[in-house]
Design a protein around this motif. Structure first.
Motif, mmCIF file in Angstrom:
data_model
loop_
_atom_site.group_PDB
_atom_site.id
_atom_site.type_symbol
_atom_site.label_atom_id
_atom_site.label_comp_id
_atom_site.label_asym_id
_atom_site.label_seq_id
_atom_site.Cartn_x
_atom_site.Cartn_y
_atom_site.Cartn_z
ATOM 1 N N LEU A 96 0.855 -1.182 0.000
ATOM 2 C CA LEU A 96 0.000 0.000 0.000
ATOM 3 C C LEU A 96 0.891 1.232 0.000
ATOM 4 C CD1 LEU A 96 -2.911 1.002 0.106
ATOM 5 C CD2 LEU A 96 -2.736 0.997 2.590
ATOM 6 N N VAL A 97 0.787 2.037 -1.071
ATOM 7 C CA VAL A 97 1.615 3.231 -1.246
ATOM 8 C C VAL A 97 0.779 4.455 -0.912
ATOM 9 C CG1 VAL A 97 2.941 4.583 -2.916
ATOM 10 C CG2 VAL A 97 2.968 2.095 -3.017
ATOM 11 N N SER A 99 -0.402 7.742 -1.656
ATOM 12 C CA SER A 99 -0.434 8.572 -2.865
ATOM 13 C C SER A 99 -0.640 10.044 -2.554
ATOM 14 C CB SER A 99 -1.522 8.065 -3.821
ATOM 15 O OG SER A 99 -2.780 8.110 -3.189
ATOM 16 N N GLY A 100 -0.808 10.388 -1.285
ATOM 17 C CA GLY A 100 -0.938 11.785 -0.899
ATOM 18 C C GLY A 100 -2.358 12.307 -0.931
ATOM 19 N N ASP A 101 -3.303 11.568 -1.483
ATOM 20 C CA ASP A 101 -4.686 12.039 -1.551
ATOM 21 C C ASP A 101 -5.576 11.379 -0.506
ATOM 22 O OD1 ASP A 101 -4.811 9.511 -2.547
ATOM 23 O OD2 ASP A 101 -5.725 10.047 -4.470
ATOM 24 N N GLY A 102 -4.975 10.632 0.400
ATOM 25 C CA GLY A 102 -5.735 9.960 1.447
ATOM 26 C C GLY A 102 -6.297 8.616 1.028
ATOM 27 N N GLU A 103 -6.234 8.307 -0.254
ATOM 28 C CA GLU A 103 -6.770 7.048 -0.766
ATOM 29 C C GLU A 103 -5.731 5.943 -0.759
ATOM 30 O OE1 GLU A 103 -9.892 6.417 -2.524
ATOM 31 O OE2 GLU A 103 -10.669 8.259 -1.653
ATOM 32 N N GLY A 104 -4.552 6.240 -1.252
ATOM 33 C CA GLY A 104 -3.508 5.220 -1.366
ATOM 34 C C GLY A 104 -3.599 4.491 -2.689
ATOM 35 N N ALA A 105 -2.527 3.826 -3.029
ATOM 36 C CA ALA A 105 -2.470 3.040 -4.263
ATOM 37 C C ALA A 105 -1.758 1.737 -3.941
ATOM 38 C CB ALA A 105 -1.715 3.811 -5.340
ATOM 39 N N LEU A 106 -1.958 0.748 -4.782
ATOM 40 C CA LEU A 106 -1.320 -0.544 -4.573
ATOM 41 C C LEU A 106 -0.174 -0.719 -5.555
ATOM 42 C CD1 LEU A 106 -4.429 -2.844 -4.014
ATOM 43 C CD2 LEU A 106 -2.856 -1.923 -2.313
ATOM 44 N N THR A 134 7.888 -9.414 2.942
ATOM 45 C CA THR A 134 6.953 -10.150 3.788
ATOM 46 C C THR A 134 6.201 -9.145 4.650
ATOM 47 O OG1 THR A 134 8.627 -10.451 5.500
ATOM 48 C CG2 THR A 134 8.431 -12.208 3.862
ATOM 49 N N GLY A 135 5.345 -9.632 5.514
ATOM 50 C CA GLY A 135 4.603 -8.747 6.415
ATOM 51 C C GLY A 135 3.248 -8.394 5.840
ATOM 52 N N ARG A 136 2.740 -7.246 6.278
ATOM 53 C CA ARG A 136 1.445 -6.759 5.803
ATOM 54 C C ARG A 136 1.664 -5.721 4.712
ATOM 55 N NH1 ARG A 136 1.023 -5.367 11.149
ATOM 56 N NH2 ARG A 136 0.522 -3.273 10.467
ATOM 57 N N ARG A 137 0.637 -5.499 3.899
ATOM 58 C CA ARG A 137 0.814 -4.569 2.791
ATOM 59 C C ARG A 137 0.981 -3.131 3.250
ATOM 60 N NH1 ARG A 137 -4.830 -4.071 -0.462
ATOM 61 N NH2 ARG A 137 -5.925 -2.859 1.076
ATOM 62 N N ASP A 138 0.520 -2.788 4.451
ATOM 63 C CA ASP A 138 0.739 -1.440 4.963
ATOM 64 C C ASP A 138 1.974 -1.357 5.860
ATOM 65 O OD1 ASP A 138 -0.426 -2.983 6.921
ATOM 66 O OD2 ASP A 138 -1.619 -1.360 7.767
ATOM 67 N N ALA A 139 2.606 -2.494 6.152
ATOM 68 C CA ALA A 139 3.830 -2.530 6.963
ATOM 69 C C ALA A 139 4.731 -3.651 6.455
ATOM 70 C CB ALA A 139 3.483 -2.721 8.431
ATOM 71 N N ALA A 173 7.966 4.441 -1.847
ATOM 72 C CA ALA A 173 6.672 3.824 -1.531
ATOM 73 C C ALA A 173 5.905 4.620 -0.478
ATOM 74 C CB ALA A 173 6.879 2.391 -1.056
ATOM 75 N N GLY A 174 6.519 5.656 0.065
ATOM 76 C CA GLY A 174 5.844 6.471 1.073
ATOM 77 C C GLY A 174 5.626 5.733 2.375
ATOM 78 N N LEU A 175 6.553 4.845 2.712
ATOM 79 C CA LEU A 175 6.418 4.051 3.937
ATOM 80 C C LEU A 175 7.073 4.774 5.101
ATOM 81 C CD1 LEU A 175 7.422 0.614 2.401
ATOM 82 C CD2 LEU A 175 5.111 1.365 2.995
ATOM 83 N N ALA A 176 6.492 4.630 6.274
ATOM 84 C CA ALA A 176 7.092 5.217 7.475
ATOM 85 C C ALA A 176 8.378 4.495 7.830
ATOM 86 C CB ALA A 176 6.100 5.158 8.634
#
Length: 195
Positions: A96-97, A99-106, A134-139, A173-176
């Protein structure tokens, strides 16, 4: 899969395998006429699993045989589910990337793996690189394997991987965070004779 779940899974698989091997071996020994313990219910090739008395004992109870069949069917389905869970790929299919619009992209996980592996392989002193997410798509988490050239310094290669390739992947990817486990190996080559 967490380390605790992996350990529990391995222990349960080992116990199930041990139980099946011991039970199957004892049944095979009894069927071949070999000596078996006195408490073992079957002692020869002519013994049956359920005798006539055992089969007709519960004939008046209509629920008994459907319950036995349902329990056996549930055990088979559970065993098949467990088998498929072992064969399931642990790799991350998508990330999960932001995208800056609050929606996100895959983003396809393979695309990020390939980009990260290509950038890592281009680092000085790295012969080859492989990456698995590996892991979750948001982490997501990265598992990185680096094959180093003989002249490379592991400390320097790891530092450049962290500061360059992993940082670029995390930022693009805009990941923390993008935690990574890195395994290092060295290219083996035959010694050459110097004259």
């Amino acid at each position: 899969m967490s380390p605790l779940l992996r350990t529990v899974n391995r222990v349960l698989l080992g116990l199930a395998g041990l139980l099946l091997i011991c039970g199957g071996g004892a049944v095979l020994a009894a069927g071949l006429g070999l000596s078996v313990p006195s408490w073992w219910p079957w002692h020869g090739g002519d013994d049956v699993l359920l005798g006539a008395a055992d089969r007709v004992r519960r004939r008046d109870e209509d629920w008994w045989w459907p319950a036995v069949i349902a329990a056996l069917a549930a055990a088979v389905v559970l065993a098949l589910w467990w088998l498929l869970a072992q064969a399931r790929r642990a790799r991350l299919a998508e990330v999960l990337v932001d995208s800056g619009d609050g929606e996100g992209a895959l983003l396809r996980g393979r695309a990020l793996e390939t980009a990260l592996a290509d950038e890592a392989a281009a680092l000085g002193g790295v012969a080859r690189a492989r990456v698995a997410l590996t892991g979750r798509r948001d982490a997501p988490r990265a598992a990185v394997w680096l094959l180093l050239e003989p002249h490379a310094t592991p400390h320097e290669a790891l530092g450049r991987l962290t500061d360059e390739a992993l940082a670029h992947a995390r930022d693009s990817a805009g990941l923390a965070a993008l935690p990574a486990e890195v395994r290092l190996g060295a290219v083996g080559h035959r010694p050459e004779r110097v004259s």
